[in-house]
Design a protein around this motif. Structure first.
Motif, PDB file in Angstrom:
ATOM      1  N   ARG A 117      48.524 -17.858  14.245  1.00  0.00           N
ATOM      2  CA  ARG A 117      49.457 -18.446  14.993  1.00  0.00           C
ATOM      3  C   ARG A 117      50.450 -19.072  13.585  1.00  0.00           C
ATOM      4  NH1 ARG A 117      47.005 -20.518  19.959  1.00  0.00           N
ATOM      5  NH2 ARG A 117      44.643 -20.597  19.248  1.00  0.00           N
ATOM      6  N   SER A 141      54.577 -17.476  15.472  1.00  0.00           N
ATOM      7  CA  SER A 141      55.789 -17.519  16.279  1.00  0.00           C
ATOM      8  C   SER A 141      56.886 -17.934  15.012  1.00  0.00           C
ATOM      9  CB  SER A 141      55.743 -18.693  16.964  1.00  0.00           C
ATOM     10  OG  SER A 141      56.771 -19.035  17.554  1.00  0.00           O
ATOM     11  N   ALA A 166      45.565 -12.087  18.388  1.00  0.00           N
ATOM     12  CA  ALA A 166      46.698 -12.860  18.621  1.00  0.00           C
ATOM     13  C   ALA A 166      47.148 -11.828  20.366  1.00  0.00           C
ATOM     14  CB  ALA A 166      48.064 -11.756  18.026  1.00  0.00           C
ATOM     15  N   LEU A 199      43.964 -14.177  22.428  1.00  0.00           N
ATOM     16  CA  LEU A 199      44.044 -15.418  22.448  1.00  0.00           C
ATOM     17  C   LEU A 199      43.812 -15.780  24.260  1.00  0.00           C
ATOM     18  CD1 LEU A 199      45.407 -16.467  19.570  1.00  0.00           C
ATOM     19  CD2 LEU A 199      42.693 -16.950  19.784  1.00  0.00           C
ATOM     20  N   ASN A 252      48.388 -18.471  27.381  1.00  0.00           N
ATOM     21  CA  ASN A 252      49.858 -19.297  27.178  1.00  0.00           C
ATOM     22  C   ASN A 252      50.462 -18.940  26.072  1.00  0.00           C
ATOM     23  OD1 ASN A 252      49.922 -20.781  29.603  1.00  0.00           O
ATOM     24  ND2 ASN A 252      48.350 -22.362  28.803  1.00  0.00           N
ATOM     25  N   PHE A 253      49.037 -18.655  24.966  1.00  0.00           N
ATOM     26  CA  PHE A 253      49.860 -18.041  23.860  1.00  0.00           C
ATOM     27  C   PHE A 253      50.428 -16.741  23.929  1.00  0.00           C
ATOM     28  CE2 PHE A 253      48.810 -15.748  19.881  1.00  0.00           C
ATOM     29  CZ  PHE A 253      49.753 -16.745  18.723  1.00  0.00           C
ATOM     30  N   TYR A 254      49.668 -15.093  24.476  1.00  0.00           N
ATOM     31  CA  TYR A 254      50.278 -14.767  24.512  1.00  0.00           C
ATOM     32  C   TYR A 254      51.883 -14.724  25.620  1.00  0.00           C
ATOM     33  CZ  TYR A 254      49.905 -10.356  26.433  1.00  0.00           C
ATOM     34  OH  TYR A 254      49.537  -8.856  26.391  1.00  0.00           O
ATOM     35  N   ASP A 293      53.151 -16.767  25.598  1.00  0.00           N
ATOM     36  CA  ASP A 293      54.720 -17.863  24.519  1.00  0.00           C
ATOM     37  C   ASP A 293      55.089 -16.613  23.622  1.00  0.00           C
ATOM     38  OD1 ASP A 293      54.741 -19.754  25.774  1.00  0.00           O
ATOM     39  OD2 ASP A 293      53.252 -21.209  25.002  1.00  0.00           O
ATOM     40  N   LEU A 294      54.666 -16.334  23.055  1.00  0.00           N
ATOM     41  CA  LEU A 294      55.150 -15.743  21.694  1.00  0.00           C
ATOM     42  C   LEU A 294      56.016 -14.575  22.391  1.00  0.00           C
ATOM     43  CD1 LEU A 294      54.277 -14.912  18.399  1.00  0.00           C
ATOM     44  CD2 LEU A 294      52.947 -12.968  19.315  1.00  0.00           C
TER      45      LEU A 294
END
Length: 381
Positions: free
Chosen positions: A120, A123, A139, A142, A145-147, A149-150
């Protein structure tokens, strides 16, 4: 009138020692098996890399979950003792602040942890100028959305994120799949034995007349499995690797989409590690029955399979299971703790691209991480 330039050996001589080398500043999180191998590989190779590539690799931070050692001028070969003496409690923001305070440039964060919470921080590191290199798979597995956004953050900050060792340790697998996909090649299937530990277990169990528990104990003692071998036998690690490859093809899958065959009997899944290790003989009968019922000249392999309509974002099927394959097939001929990956494409038809080799081991994985560091270093200004 012509002008003659005299060859003055004093004026024309270049002192190679005065050429400024490109300095790469590295923060490494996690110094267990992979991390400690990596630090030692970098330190032992520094002079040769400096000579051959005009790169100065400087590890300015080494941390585990409890303490960090920060040294502007980098670690020495005595880094373990120095960290014991001078390491201090920290939060990841302090590493970023240290880099800023000391005006460190060409920054790379290396994550060799298996920590779900640490990713986390990625970013924030990218926001502050760090490239990312990771052997930690989390990473990339997950939620989508996390994938996404990063990756948007990486693009906006013009930073790189390399993770070749997420699947296949040091094998050139992810780069190959990326190149094929980006070039427009239609990948139709990816199948293989993704786990070095499970490769060893089922290669040995299929070939030797030994109880499954004896083979498993051998794998544990050789260091092929996780400290709790159920982390291998449950299949989740193989599932994560399969998901990473699916996402490299821009498929919109989540971990929950994977069908995973858990090899651990239900009544052994939630007991303590000690209880499980004391009861592993309970695995012998069910696996011996499977072996007895297997066709002649067939062997067991724990296989990950990405198939279906891979041209559609939601058309993929992801399966992880114990299968029986012909002994004379590519999967069946696998030996030792090797991994194998079969990449089927439209152009190659029924003949897959095959990538095979050592798929496990701390030194191999560390060497793959080192390779990712050097790839980023070569592209830095």
């Amino acid at each position: 009138m012509s002008t003659q330039v005299l060859d003055n050996p004093v004026i024309n001589r270049i002192d190679l020692n005065t050429i400024k080398k490109k300095k790469i500043n590295i923060a490494i999180f996690g110094h267990g098996n992979v991390g400690s191998h990596l630090v030692n590989q970098i330190i032992s190779s520094k002079e040769e890399i400096s000579r051959r590539r005009d790169l100065e690799l400087n590890i300015f931070a080494i941390a585990n979950s409890k303490t960090v050692l920060l040294q502007q001028d980098g670690l020495t070969k005595n880094w373990i003792d120095e960290k014991i003496e001078s390491g201090k409690e920290y939060n990841p923001e302090e590493v970023i602040s240290f880099a800023k305070t000391n005006n460190l440039q060409n920054l790379i964060l290396v994550d060799n942890t298996a920590d779900a919470s640490f990713v986390r921080n990625y970013s924030n590191f990218v926001e502050n100028g760090f490239h990312l290199v990771s052997s930690n798979k989390i990473a990339n597995t997950l939620d989508l959305n996390f994938y996404k956004d990063l990756r948007q953050k990486l693009t906006s900050k013009k930073r790189q994120y390399l993770y070749e060792t997420n699947v296949g340790a040091g094998l050139p697998l992810i780069d190959t799949i990326k190149l094929l996909h980006l070039s427009g090649e239609n990948i139709t299937r990816i199948r293989g034995v993704f786990s070095g530990s499970l490769s060893y277990i089922f290669n040995t169990f299929s070939e030797e007349d030994k109880p499954f528990s004896a083979v498993l104990n051998s794998a544990i003692h050789k260091g092929f499995t996780e400290p709790d071998p159920r982390e291998d036998l449950c299949g989740n690690d193989v599932g994560r690797k399969l998901l990473i490859l699916a996402r490299e093809l821009d498929l919109h899958n989540e971990f929950e989409d994977i069908s995973i065959q858990n090899l651990i009997p239900k009544d052994l899944r939630k007991v303590s590690k000690e209880d499980f290790l004391n009861r592993i003989q309970e695995l012998d009968v069910p696996f011996q029955i499977k072996k007895k019922n297997q066709s002649k000249y067939f062997v067991f392999r724990y296989v990950a399979d990405l198939h279906g309509d891979l041209s559609k974002e939601t058309g993929a099927l992801l399966d992880v299971s114990l299968v029986s394959v012909p002994k004379n097939s590519m999967l069946g001929a696998l030996k030792g703790s090797d991994s194998i990956f079969e990449i089927y494409t439209e152009s190659y038809g029924d003949n897959p691209i095959v990538i095979q080799g050592a798929g496990a081991g701390a030194a191999v994985t560390a060497r793959g991480v080192f390779g990712d560091i050097l790839r980023i270093s070569d592209k830095e200004n």
